[in-house]
Enzyme design. Structure first.
Site, PDB file in Angstrom:
ATOM      1  N   LYS A  44       0.829  -1.185   0.000  1.00  0.00           N
ATOM      2  CA  LYS A  44       0.000   0.000   0.000  1.00  0.00           C
ATOM      3  C   LYS A  44       0.869   1.243   0.000  1.00  0.00           C
ATOM      4  CE  LYS A  44      -3.170  -2.437   3.067  1.00  0.00           C
ATOM      5  NZ  LYS A  44      -3.610  -2.563   4.476  1.00  0.00           N
ATOM      6  N   GLY A  45       2.147   1.046   0.310  1.00  0.00           N
ATOM      7  CA  GLY A  45       3.035   2.176   0.575  1.00  0.00           C
ATOM      8  C   GLY A  45       3.164   3.175  -0.555  1.00  0.00           C
ATOM      9  N   GLU A 100       7.655   2.201  -6.188  1.00  0.00           N
ATOM     10  CA  GLU A 100       7.829   1.697  -4.816  1.00  0.00           C
ATOM     11  C   GLU A 100       7.951   2.871  -3.846  1.00  0.00           C
ATOM     12  OE1 GLU A 100       7.577  -0.362  -2.599  1.00  0.00           O
ATOM     13  OE2 GLU A 100       8.555  -2.278  -2.957  1.00  0.00           O
ATOM     14  N   ASP A 101       7.521   2.663  -2.614  1.00  0.00           N
ATOM     15  CA  ASP A 101       7.711   3.689  -1.601  1.00  0.00           C
ATOM     16  C   ASP A 101       9.177   3.764  -1.193  1.00  0.00           C
ATOM     17  OD1 ASP A 101       7.655   1.199  -0.340  1.00  0.00           O
ATOM     18  OD2 ASP A 101       6.216   1.784   1.206  1.00  0.00           O
ATOM     19  N   ASP A 104      14.695  -0.985   0.596  1.00  0.00           N
ATOM     20  CA  ASP A 104      15.478  -1.098   1.822  1.00  0.00           C
ATOM     21  C   ASP A 104      16.499  -2.229   1.622  1.00  0.00           C
ATOM     22  OD1 ASP A 104      16.130  -0.749   4.539  1.00  0.00           O
ATOM     23  OD2 ASP A 104      14.512  -2.024   5.231  1.00  0.00           O
ATOM     24  N   VAL A 156      11.472   5.068   8.735  1.00  0.00           N
ATOM     25  CA  VAL A 156      10.719   6.287   8.438  1.00  0.00           C
ATOM     26  C   VAL A 156       9.238   5.994   8.200  1.00  0.00           C
ATOM     27  CG1 VAL A 156      12.703   7.531   7.512  1.00  0.00           C
ATOM     28  CG2 VAL A 156      11.332   6.133   5.972  1.00  0.00           C
ATOM     29  N   ASP A 162       4.325   3.206   6.542  1.00  0.00           N
ATOM     30  CA  ASP A 162       3.623   2.942   7.799  1.00  0.00           C
ATOM     31  C   ASP A 162       4.520   2.328   8.864  1.00  0.00           C
ATOM     32  OD1 ASP A 162       3.822   0.345   6.444  1.00  0.00           O
ATOM     33  OD2 ASP A 162       2.532  -0.367   8.064  1.00  0.00           O
ATOM     34  N   ARG A 168       0.572   6.432   7.655  1.00  0.00           N
ATOM     35  CA  ARG A 168       0.677   6.605   6.194  1.00  0.00           C
ATOM     36  C   ARG A 168       0.163   7.966   5.745  1.00  0.00           C
ATOM     37  NH1 ARG A 168       1.661   1.500   3.960  1.00  0.00           N
ATOM     38  NH2 ARG A 168       0.617  -0.266   4.941  1.00  0.00           N
TER      39      ARG A 168
HETATM   40  P1  IMP Z   1      12.843  -4.366   1.383  1.00  0.00           P
HETATM   41  O1  IMP Z   1      12.205  -5.668   0.955  1.00  0.00           O
HETATM   42  O2  IMP Z   1      13.705  -4.541   2.597  1.00  0.00           O
HETATM   43  O3  IMP Z   1      13.544  -3.628   0.284  1.00  0.00           O
HETATM   44  O4  IMP Z   1      11.706  -3.453   1.936  1.00  0.00           O
HETATM   45  C1  IMP Z   1      10.754  -3.014   1.152  1.00  0.00           C
HETATM   46  C2  IMP Z   1       9.472  -2.734   1.922  1.00  0.00           C
HETATM   47  O5  IMP Z   1       9.618  -2.730   3.351  1.00  0.00           O
HETATM   48  C3  IMP Z   1       9.017  -1.373   1.543  1.00  0.00           C
HETATM   49  O6  IMP Z   1       8.223  -1.404   0.382  1.00  0.00           O
HETATM   50  C4  IMP Z   1       8.269  -0.927   2.775  1.00  0.00           C
HETATM   51  O7  IMP Z   1       6.942  -1.389   2.682  1.00  0.00           O
HETATM   52  C5  IMP Z   1       8.966  -1.611   3.913  1.00  0.00           C
HETATM   53  N1  IMP Z   1       9.958  -0.702   4.543  1.00  0.00           N
HETATM   54  C6  IMP Z   1      11.287  -0.782   4.490  1.00  0.00           C
HETATM   55  N2  IMP Z   1      11.884   0.214   5.175  1.00  0.00           N
HETATM   56  C7  IMP Z   1      10.874   0.948   5.695  1.00  0.00           C
HETATM   57  C8  IMP Z   1      10.839   2.152   6.506  1.00  0.00           C
HETATM   58  O8  IMP Z   1      11.850   2.761   6.905  1.00  0.00           O
HETATM   59  N3  IMP Z   1       9.596   2.609   6.836  1.00  0.00           N
HETATM   60  C9  IMP Z   1       8.454   2.006   6.420  1.00  0.00           C
HETATM   61  N4  IMP Z   1       8.441   0.902   5.653  1.00  0.00           N
HETATM   62  C10 IMP Z   1       9.639   0.371   5.294  1.00  0.00           C
HETATM   63 MG    MG Z   2       6.134  -1.532   0.428  1.00  0.00          MG
END
Ligand code: IMP
Ligand code: MG
Length: 184
Positions: A44-45, A100-101, A104, A156, A162, A168
């Site tokens: 949803k981000g 993408e939001d 990470d 964040v 969220d 959000r």
């Molecule tokens: P990844 O799989 O670790 O790259 O993370 C991706 C998803 O984790 C993002 O699309 C977010 O939904 C969530 N996410 C990662 N870091 C944060 C943050 O700092 N705040 C909020 N959501 C996060």
């Molecule tokens: Mg996400």
């Protein structure tokens, strides 16, 4: 209760987001001139970012959403990350920009095979636009073609992002006060 009372620090202000989104919209409009463009937002981000970005794009554009689910706390270790809501219309011969939001660790985009899936369904091109990039935590390479802001290694919230489903709706990107995490 005021949501803002839980914020320790604002990292990206509302007007900074707006001007960066306008720049990205201009750049995307130039890059995709004459091409059939579809934005595919990851729920949803990315919903709020997509809603603003699509209105900053001056060429014809359509959009859709996907949902990616990870199953349980150990899902990343087990490699189970699934696309649970697919895009509705064919992407054949369309230029897809995945929205993408935040990227990470990179696990979500890589283990869902979202980009590979779009390519195998004959999209003309598949690129990634992430509002935030947190490179310090990257574990798997993800190509980010358009990026709003780099963020340091902090959790964040706001502008779509969220914590346990909350925050959000904040119009800026900020960091929560430590006591907010206390209740678990
Ligand atoms: P990844 O799989 O670790 O790259 O993370 C991706 C998803 O984790 C993002 O699309 C977010 O939904 C969530 N996410 C990662 N870091 C944060 C943050 O700092 N705040 C909020 N959501 C996060
Ligand atoms: Mg996400």
């Amino acid at each position: 209760m005021d949501l803002r009372d839980d914020i320790a620090q604002i990292l990206v202000k509302e007007d900074e987001i707006a001007s960066r989104v306008a720049e990205l919209g201009d750049q995307i409009s130039r890059d995709y001139q004459g091409k059939q463009l579809i934005l595919v937002g990851v729920l949803k981000g990315a919903a709020i970012f997509l809603a603003d970005l699509v209105r900053a794009i001056s060429i014809p554009v359509s959009y859709d959403f996907v949902a990616i689910s990870s199953y349980g706390a150990d899902s990343k270790a087990s490699g189970v990350v699934r696309i649970i809501k697919d895009w509705d219309d064919s992407v054949v011969s369309k230029h897809v920009l995945v929205i993408e939001d935040i990227v990470d660790t990179g696990w979500t985009l890589r283990l869902s095979y979202l980009l590979e899936n779009l390519r195998s369904r004959k999209a003309a091109s598949v690129r990634v636009c992430a509002l935030l990039d947190k490179p310090s935590r990257r574990e798997m390479g993800v190509p980010i073609d358009y990026n709003g802001f780099l963020v340091e290694d902090k959790y964040v919230v706001g502008y779509g992002l969220d914590y346990n489903g909350a925050y959000r709706s904040l119009p800026f990107i900020g960091v929560l006060k430590p006591e907010v995490y206390g209740g678990g």
